[in-house]
Design a protein around this motif. Structure first.
Motif, PDB file in Angstrom:
ATOM      1  N   LYS A  76       0.783  -1.127  -0.009  1.00 54.31           N
ATOM      2  CA  LYS A  76       0.010  -0.153   0.033  1.00 54.31           C
ATOM      3  C   LYS A  76       0.947   1.034   0.067  1.00 54.31           C
ATOM      4  N   ILE A  77       2.170   1.227  -0.676  1.00 54.37           N
ATOM      5  CA  ILE A  77       2.697   2.361  -0.583  1.00 54.37           C
ATOM      6  C   ILE A  77       2.382   3.509  -1.316  1.00 54.37           C
ATOM      7  N   GLU A  78       1.361   3.093  -2.174  1.00 60.69           N
ATOM      8  CA  GLU A  78       0.893   4.594  -2.895  1.00 60.69           C
ATOM      9  C   GLU A  78       0.044   5.276  -1.945  1.00 60.69           C
ATOM     10  N   ASP A  79      -0.548   4.744  -0.926  1.00 56.48           N
ATOM     11  CA  ASP A  79      -1.574   5.313   0.006  1.00 56.48           C
ATOM     12  C   ASP A  79      -0.561   6.110   0.862  1.00 56.48           C
ATOM     13  N   LEU A  80       0.529   5.562   1.225  1.00 54.87           N
ATOM     14  CA  LEU A  80       1.541   6.387   1.956  1.00 54.87           C
ATOM     15  C   LEU A  80       2.115   7.679   1.107  1.00 54.87           C
ATOM     16  N   ILE A  81       2.391   7.461  -0.046  1.00 56.91           N
ATOM     17  CA  ILE A  81       2.766   8.496  -0.840  1.00 56.91           C
ATOM     18  C   ILE A  81       1.807   9.609  -0.866  1.00 56.91           C
ATOM     19  N   LEU A  82       0.781   9.413  -1.246  1.00 58.27           N
ATOM     20  CA  LEU A  82      -0.450  10.103  -1.234  1.00 58.27           C
ATOM     21  C   LEU A  82      -0.685  11.014  -0.019  1.00 58.27           C
ATOM     22  N   SER A  83      -0.545  10.238   1.196  1.00 53.65           N
ATOM     23  CA  SER A  83      -1.020  10.806   2.533  1.00 53.65           C
ATOM     24  C   SER A  83       0.124  11.918   3.084  1.00 53.65           C
ATOM     25  N   LEU A  84       1.483  11.374   2.845  1.00 50.66           N
ATOM     26  CA  LEU A  84       2.583  12.358   3.215  1.00 50.66           C
ATOM     27  C   LEU A  84       2.812  13.446   2.436  1.00 50.66           C
ATOM     28  N   LYS A  85       2.832  14.677   3.116  1.00 50.39           N
ATOM     29  CA  LYS A  85       2.821  15.833   2.206  1.00 50.39           C
ATOM     30  C   LYS A  85       4.292  16.247   2.077  1.00 50.39           C
ATOM     31  N   ASN A  86       5.231  15.984   2.794  1.00 49.60           N
ATOM     32  CA  ASN A  86       6.713  16.103   2.413  1.00 49.60           C
ATOM     33  C   ASN A  86       7.563  15.125   2.388  1.00 49.60           C
ATOM     34  N   ILE A  87       7.899  14.486   1.183  1.00 47.97           N
ATOM     35  CA  ILE A  87       8.522  13.208   1.164  1.00 47.97           C
ATOM     36  C   ILE A  87       9.498  13.076  -0.037  1.00 47.97           C
ATOM     37  N   VAL A  88      10.551  12.381   0.593  1.00 47.25           N
ATOM     38  CA  VAL A  88      11.598  11.958  -0.367  1.00 47.25           C
ATOM     39  C   VAL A  88      11.918  10.517  -0.565  1.00 47.25           C
ATOM     40  N   LEU A  89      11.542   9.899  -1.621  1.00 43.14           N
ATOM     41  CA  LEU A  89      11.835   8.615  -2.192  1.00 43.14           C
ATOM     42  C   LEU A  89      13.195   8.355  -2.810  1.00 43.14           C
ATOM     43  N   THR A  90      13.899   7.343  -2.184  1.00 45.78           N
ATOM     44  CA  THR A  90      15.462   7.035  -2.502  1.00 45.78           C
ATOM     45  C   THR A  90      15.669   5.709  -2.977  1.00 45.78           C
ATOM     46  N   PRO A  91      14.822   5.179  -3.983  1.00 47.72           N
ATOM     47  CA  PRO A  91      15.142   3.910  -4.472  1.00 47.72           C
ATOM     48  C   PRO A  91      16.100   3.743  -5.349  1.00 47.72           C
ATOM     49  N   HIS A  92      16.800   2.265  -5.586  1.00 47.48           N
ATOM     50  CA  HIS A  92      17.749   2.145  -6.706  1.00 47.48           C
ATOM     51  C   HIS A  92      16.846   1.488  -7.586  1.00 47.48           C
ATOM     52  N   PRO A  93      17.481   1.123  -8.753  1.00 47.57           N
ATOM     53  CA  PRO A  93      16.755   0.598  -9.923  1.00 47.57           C
ATOM     54  C   PRO A  93      15.472  -0.293  -9.736  1.00 47.57           C
ATOM     55  N   ARG A  94      16.040  -1.529  -8.930  1.00 47.78           N
ATOM     56  CA  ARG A  94      15.140  -2.654  -8.768  1.00 47.78           C
ATOM     57  C   ARG A  94      13.991  -2.203  -7.899  1.00 47.78           C
ATOM     58  N   GLU A  95      14.363  -1.528  -6.827  1.00 50.99           N
ATOM     59  CA  GLU A  95      13.360  -0.890  -5.901  1.00 50.99           C
ATOM     60  C   GLU A  95      12.244  -0.060  -6.845  1.00 50.99           C
ATOM     61  N   PHE A  96      12.880   0.884  -7.681  1.00 52.71           N
ATOM     62  CA  PHE A  96      12.238   1.570  -8.581  1.00 52.71           C
ATOM     63  C   PHE A  96      10.991   0.725  -9.242  1.00 52.71           C
ATOM     64  N   ALA A  97      11.546  -0.323  -9.738  1.00 53.65           N
ATOM     65  CA  ALA A  97      10.665  -1.227 -10.747  1.00 53.65           C
ATOM     66  C   ALA A  97       9.587  -1.575 -10.025  1.00 53.65           C
ATOM     67  N   THR A  98       9.985  -2.031  -8.722  1.00 53.07           N
ATOM     68  CA  THR A  98       8.668  -2.474  -7.551  1.00 53.07           C
ATOM     69  C   THR A  98       8.003  -1.472  -7.439  1.00 53.07           C
ATOM     70  N   LEU A  99       8.382  -0.583  -7.075  1.00 54.11           N
ATOM     71  CA  LEU A  99       7.325   0.885  -6.874  1.00 54.11           C
ATOM     72  C   LEU A  99       6.610   1.349  -7.970  1.00 54.11           C
ATOM     73  N   LEU A 100       7.150   1.246  -9.167  1.00 52.77           N
ATOM     74  CA  LEU A 100       6.173   1.592 -10.385  1.00 52.77           C
ATOM     75  C   LEU A 100       5.106   0.572 -10.654  1.00 52.77           C
ATOM     76  N   ASP A 101       5.343  -0.647 -10.309  1.00 49.40           N
ATOM     77  CA  ASP A 101       4.339  -1.598 -10.426  1.00 49.40           C
ATOM     78  C   ASP A 101       3.252  -1.387  -9.237  1.00 49.40           C
ATOM     79  N   LEU A 102       3.885  -1.019  -8.129  1.00 47.96           N
ATOM     80  CA  LEU A 102       2.906  -1.134  -7.054  1.00 47.96           C
ATOM     81  C   LEU A 102       2.096   0.089  -7.249  1.00 47.96           C
TER      82      LEU A 102
END
Length: 250
Positions: free
Chosen positions: A109-135
């Motif tokens: 449910k990472i998308e819900d977390l992203i949408l709820s937080l007002k000031n956010i920095v995400l720091t993925p490496h490429p494999r984590e980013f691939a997972t994030l894009l899918d979720l």
């Protein structure tokens, strides 16, 4: 690069923020991030953990929950599965700036977390980013495709979440928010070691705690991280704590 240089003398530790760094199933990652945050100017740093951590640096505090005075949260480094208590805390403290890294980026449910937080920095490496894009329902991509099409995918992510700051790690780091994309080319191969990303998360959290905007925190943390790596003489033997020491020489 905007270092958190202290120019005013009439201050106290509370003047420079309080970072809460969550320590999960792999405790070393949280300790590395917390140590980096303390070294980069945060006045106070607390490790969030159920039991008192073993071999914890003496300058760090610990607590089962984020302190009331928390001004920035670092979440995800070595986390494993997030607890409901932790998710509930973030849900009721959406104004607290937050760095999301590693395991939290795999949370279903990472998308819900992203949408709820007002000031956010995400720091993925490429494999984590691939997972994030899918979720986040942007698309299913393998790591090779992510690396070869990183500018396009970063823009797509930032178009969907214009308030979020994305730091896509790699040989050239992409830092983006909205329509702006910055490229950090100053890193070196010695950063290709376990723990380097945890240092970056701690640096960014420290700047957020000191009232940097998410974009300024991401840019300055990434630059400090990269420029510190240039001061490491050995290309293969660097440790995260050596990198943290080099940050102090900038």
């Amino acid at each position: 690069l905007k270092l958190p240089v202290r120019l005013v003398q009439n201050v106290n530790k509370g003047s420079f923020g309080h970072v809460a760094a969550v320590m999960g199933e792999k405790p070393g990652a949280g300790i590395i991030a917390a140590t980096a945050a303390f070294a980069f100017g945060a006045g106070l740093v607390t490790l969030i953990c159920k039991a008192r951590p073993v071999c914890c640096p003496y300058e760090l505090m610990d607590s089962p929950t984020p302190p009331a005075a928390t001004t920035a949260l670092a979440l995800g480094m070595g986390l494993g599965t997030p607890t409901q208590e932790l998710l509930s805390w973030t849900g009721t403290h959406t104004d607290i700036p937050c760095v999301l890294d590693a395991d939290i980026l795999k949370y279903k449910k990472i998308e819900d977390l992203i949408l709820s937080l007002k000031n956010i920095v995400l720091t993925p490496h490429p494999r984590e980013f691939a997972t994030l894009l899918d979720l986040c329902n942007i698309g299913k991509f393998d790591v090779k495709y992510v690396v070869e099409n990183r500018f396009e995918l970063v823009r797509r992510f930032c178009k969907k979440y214009p308030h979020a700051v994305l730091v896509l790690k790699g040989a050239n780091v992409l830092i983006a928010q909205g329509e702006k994309v910055y490229v950090n080319t100053f890193g070196t191969a010695c950063l290709a070691k376990g723990g380097s990303g945890d240092v970056l998360s701690g640096l960014a959290a420290a700047l957020l705690a000191q009232k940097y905007s998410p974009l300024d925190a991401a840019i300055s943390a990434s630059l400090a991280h990269a420029l510190a790596s240039q001061k490491v003489k050995c290309s293969y033997g660097m440790t995260p704590f050596e990198l943290i020491e080099k940050v102090k020489l900038l």
